[in-house]
Each structure stands twice: as structure tokens, then as C-alpha cells.
Design a protein around this motif. Structure first.
Motif, PDB file in Angstrom:
ATOM      1  N   VAL A   1       0.839  -1.200   0.000  1.00  0.00           N
ATOM      2  CA  VAL A   1       0.000   0.000   0.000  1.00  0.00           C
ATOM      3  C   VAL A   1       0.874   1.251   0.000  1.00  0.00           C
ATOM      4  CG1 VAL A   1      -1.712   1.329   1.296  1.00  0.00           C
ATOM      5  CG2 VAL A   1      -1.955  -1.163   1.074  1.00  0.00           C
ATOM      6  N   ALA A   2       1.916   1.264   0.824  1.00  0.00           N
ATOM      7  CA  ALA A   2       2.806   2.427   0.891  1.00  0.00           C
ATOM      8  C   ALA A   2       3.510   2.661  -0.444  1.00  0.00           C
ATOM      9  CB  ALA A   2       3.830   2.247   2.008  1.00  0.00           C
TER      10      ALA A   2
ATOM     11  N   THR B   1      -9.359  19.933  -6.173  1.00  0.00           N
ATOM     12  CA  THR B   1      -8.128  20.593  -6.603  1.00  0.00           C
ATOM     13  C   THR B   1      -6.894  19.753  -6.309  1.00  0.00           C
ATOM     14  OG1 THR B   1      -7.998  21.783  -4.503  1.00  0.00           O
ATOM     15  CG2 THR B   1      -9.109  22.899  -6.345  1.00  0.00           C
ATOM     16  N   SER B   2      -7.021  18.789  -5.408  1.00  0.00           N
ATOM     17  CA  SER B   2      -5.928  17.854  -5.143  1.00  0.00           C
ATOM     18  C   SER B   2      -6.510  16.562  -4.591  1.00  0.00           C
ATOM     19  CB  SER B   2      -4.903  18.431  -4.166  1.00  0.00           C
ATOM     20  OG  SER B   2      -5.419  18.461  -2.857  1.00  0.00           O
ATOM     21  N   ALA B   3      -5.751  15.490  -4.766  1.00  0.00           N
ATOM     22  CA  ALA B   3      -6.170  14.181  -4.261  1.00  0.00           C
ATOM     23  C   ALA B   3      -4.925  13.397  -3.871  1.00  0.00           C
ATOM     24  CB  ALA B   3      -6.960  13.426  -5.319  1.00  0.00           C
ATOM     25  N   VAL B   4      -4.882  12.961  -2.631  1.00  0.00           N
ATOM     26  CA  VAL B   4      -3.758  12.175  -2.131  1.00  0.00           C
ATOM     27  C   VAL B   4      -4.267  10.779  -1.824  1.00  0.00           C
ATOM     28  CG1 VAL B   4      -2.059  11.940  -0.279  1.00  0.00           C
ATOM     29  CG2 VAL B   4      -2.647  14.224  -1.158  1.00  0.00           C
ATOM     30  N   LEU B   5      -3.658   9.784  -2.458  1.00  0.00           N
ATOM     31  CA  LEU B   5      -4.026   8.395  -2.190  1.00  0.00           C
ATOM     32  C   LEU B   5      -3.538   8.054  -0.791  1.00  0.00           C
ATOM     33  CD1 LEU B   5      -3.863   5.467  -4.660  1.00  0.00           C
ATOM     34  CD2 LEU B   5      -3.272   5.147  -2.272  1.00  0.00           C
ATOM     35  N   THR B   6      -4.471   7.661   0.068  1.00  0.00           N
ATOM     36  CA  THR B   6      -4.130   7.390   1.463  1.00  0.00           C
ATOM     37  C   THR B   6      -4.223   5.917   1.840  1.00  0.00           C
ATOM     38  OG1 THR B   6      -6.409   7.867   2.120  1.00  0.00           O
ATOM     39  CG2 THR B   6      -4.819   9.683   2.241  1.00  0.00           C
ATOM     40  N   GLY B   7      -4.841   5.108   0.988  1.00  0.00           N
ATOM     41  CA  GLY B   7      -4.949   3.687   1.305  1.00  0.00           C
ATOM     42  C   GLY B   7      -5.718   2.946   0.235  1.00  0.00           C
ATOM     43  N   LEU B   8      -5.664   1.641   0.328  1.00  0.00           N
ATOM     44  CA  LEU B   8      -6.431   0.791  -0.573  1.00  0.00           C
ATOM     45  C   LEU B   8      -6.525  -0.589   0.030  1.00  0.00           C
ATOM     46  CD1 LEU B   8      -4.373  -1.326  -2.346  1.00  0.00           C
ATOM     47  CD2 LEU B   8      -3.628   0.883  -3.169  1.00  0.00           C
ATOM     48  N   ASP B   9      -7.546  -1.317  -0.407  1.00  0.00           N
ATOM     49  CA  ASP B   9      -7.700  -2.707   0.000  1.00  0.00           C
ATOM     50  C   ASP B   9      -8.315  -3.467  -1.159  1.00  0.00           C
ATOM     51  OD1 ASP B   9     -10.499  -2.258   0.091  1.00  0.00           O
ATOM     52  OD2 ASP B   9     -10.413  -1.777   2.215  1.00  0.00           O
TER      53      ASP B   9
ATOM     54  N   ASP C   1     -11.237  -4.009  -1.965  1.00  0.00           N
ATOM     55  CA  ASP C   1     -12.511  -3.509  -2.471  1.00  0.00           C
ATOM     56  C   ASP C   1     -12.502  -2.079  -3.007  1.00  0.00           C
ATOM     57  OD1 ASP C   1     -13.963  -5.900  -1.876  1.00  0.00           O
ATOM     58  OD2 ASP C   1     -13.773  -5.369   0.229  1.00  0.00           O
ATOM     59  N   GLY C   2     -11.468  -1.303  -2.702  1.00  0.00           N
ATOM     60  CA  GLY C   2     -11.459   0.067  -3.182  1.00  0.00           C
ATOM     61  C   GLY C   2     -10.218   0.834  -2.786  1.00  0.00           C
ATOM     62  N   VAL C   3     -10.217   2.095  -3.206  1.00  0.00           N
ATOM     63  CA  VAL C   3      -9.078   2.980  -2.972  1.00  0.00           C
ATOM     64  C   VAL C   3      -9.566   4.226  -2.237  1.00  0.00           C
ATOM     65  CG1 VAL C   3      -9.330   4.013  -5.280  1.00  0.00           C
ATOM     66  CG2 VAL C   3      -7.137   4.164  -4.101  1.00  0.00           C
ATOM     67  N   ASP C   4      -8.736   4.728  -1.332  1.00  0.00           N
ATOM     68  CA  ASP C   4      -9.077   5.879  -0.504  1.00  0.00           C
ATOM     69  C   ASP C   4      -8.181   7.067  -0.822  1.00  0.00           C
ATOM     70  OD1 ASP C   4     -11.043   4.529   1.252  1.00  0.00           O
ATOM     71  OD2 ASP C   4      -9.297   3.342   1.822  1.00  0.00           O
ATOM     72  N   PHE C   5      -8.819   8.242  -0.877  1.00  0.00           N
ATOM     73  CA  PHE C   5      -8.100   9.486  -1.116  1.00  0.00           C
ATOM     74  C   PHE C   5      -8.504  10.502  -0.057  1.00  0.00           C
ATOM     75  CE2 PHE C   5      -8.632   7.599  -5.335  1.00  0.00           C
ATOM     76  CZ  PHE C   5      -7.385   7.776  -5.934  1.00  0.00           C
ATOM     77  N   THR C   6      -7.608  11.442   0.218  1.00  0.00           N
ATOM     78  CA  THR C   6      -7.969  12.666   0.918  1.00  0.00           C
ATOM     79  C   THR C   6      -7.964  13.741  -0.158  1.00  0.00           C
ATOM     80  OG1 THR C   6      -7.061  11.973   3.024  1.00  0.00           O
ATOM     81  CG2 THR C   6      -7.323  14.342   2.684  1.00  0.00           C
ATOM     82  N   VAL C   7      -9.102  14.419  -0.288  1.00  0.00           N
ATOM     83  CA  VAL C   7      -9.326  15.335  -1.404  1.00  0.00           C
ATOM     84  C   VAL C   7      -9.566  16.741  -0.896  1.00  0.00           C
ATOM     85  CG1 VAL C   7     -10.809  15.789  -3.407  1.00  0.00           C
ATOM     86  CG2 VAL C   7     -10.338  13.421  -2.712  1.00  0.00           C
TER      87      VAL C   7
END
Length: 105
Positions: free
Chosen positions: A11-12, A40-48, A50-56
Motif C-alpha cells: 500500500v505504501a 483541486t488535489s487528491a492524495v491516495l491514502t490507502g487501498l484494499d 474492495d477500493g481505494v481511498d483518497f484525501t481530497v
């Protein structure tokens, strides 16, 4: 329910790659598939599996966004294919031309 996940190292590594080399791609994905057209921005913070997580960053604030994969993933190589699919789908949804097939993805 048991949920398959990828190791912290995997993940990292994926997050580092996306956040360093594909910053604009992530923004397009969350704009089109994450329901935040003003992102305006999206940082990938995790995934598993079933899906992917961003802080937007959108609308003057920071919000978490989760985008499901098209199917449950069980292997690291599938993540790349899903991100490319999401990127292509996002470009189409936003009315942008498809990327050059020789692009680095």
C-alpha cells in the motif's frame, strides 16, 4: 466478514508512486468517479481488496473519498490495471481525449 488486504509495504509503495508520479491522474479520478468535480488535489491514502481511498481538497475543505474497484482485487498487479481503468473512465466521463497509448501508466 474476512476482507483481503494488501500488506502495508505494498500500500505504501502504491501510494508513494501515485502521489509522486500521478498527481493529476488522481485528481481526474476523484473529479469524475468520486463525485467531487471541484477537487483541486487528491492524495491516495490507502487501498484494499474492495477500493481505494483518497484525501481530497474540494470546496475549500479536505474530505475523505473512497472509490470502489470494479471487482474485488487479490493481487498487486490488478491494482495497476484498475487504476488505469479508472483513469481512462474518468477522462471519458470528463470529455477529455483518451491518453496516448504510449503514456507512462
Amino acid at each position: 466478514m474476512s476482507q483481503e488486504t494488501f500488506s502495508e509495504d505494498v500500500v505504501a509503495a502504491i501510494a508513494r508512486h501515485m502521489n509522486e508520479d500521478h498527481v493529476e491522474d488522481s485528481v481526474l479520478i476523484v473529479r469524475a468517479l468520486g463525485g467531487l468535480p471541484d477537487a483541486t488535489s487528491a492524495v491516495l491514502t490507502g487501498l484494499d481488496a474492495d477500493g481505494v481511498d483518497f484525501t481530497v481538497e474540494a470546496g475549500g475543505g479536505s474530505v475523505p473519498v473512497r472509490i470502489p474497484w470494479s471487482r474485488r482485487l487479490t493481487e498487486r498487479a490488478q491494482v495497476r490495471a484498475e487504476v488505469v481503468r479508472m483513469y481512462d473512465e474518468a477522462r471519458a466521463a470528463l470529455g477529455l481525449p483518451q491518453r496516448d497509448q504510449n503514456g507512462a501508466h
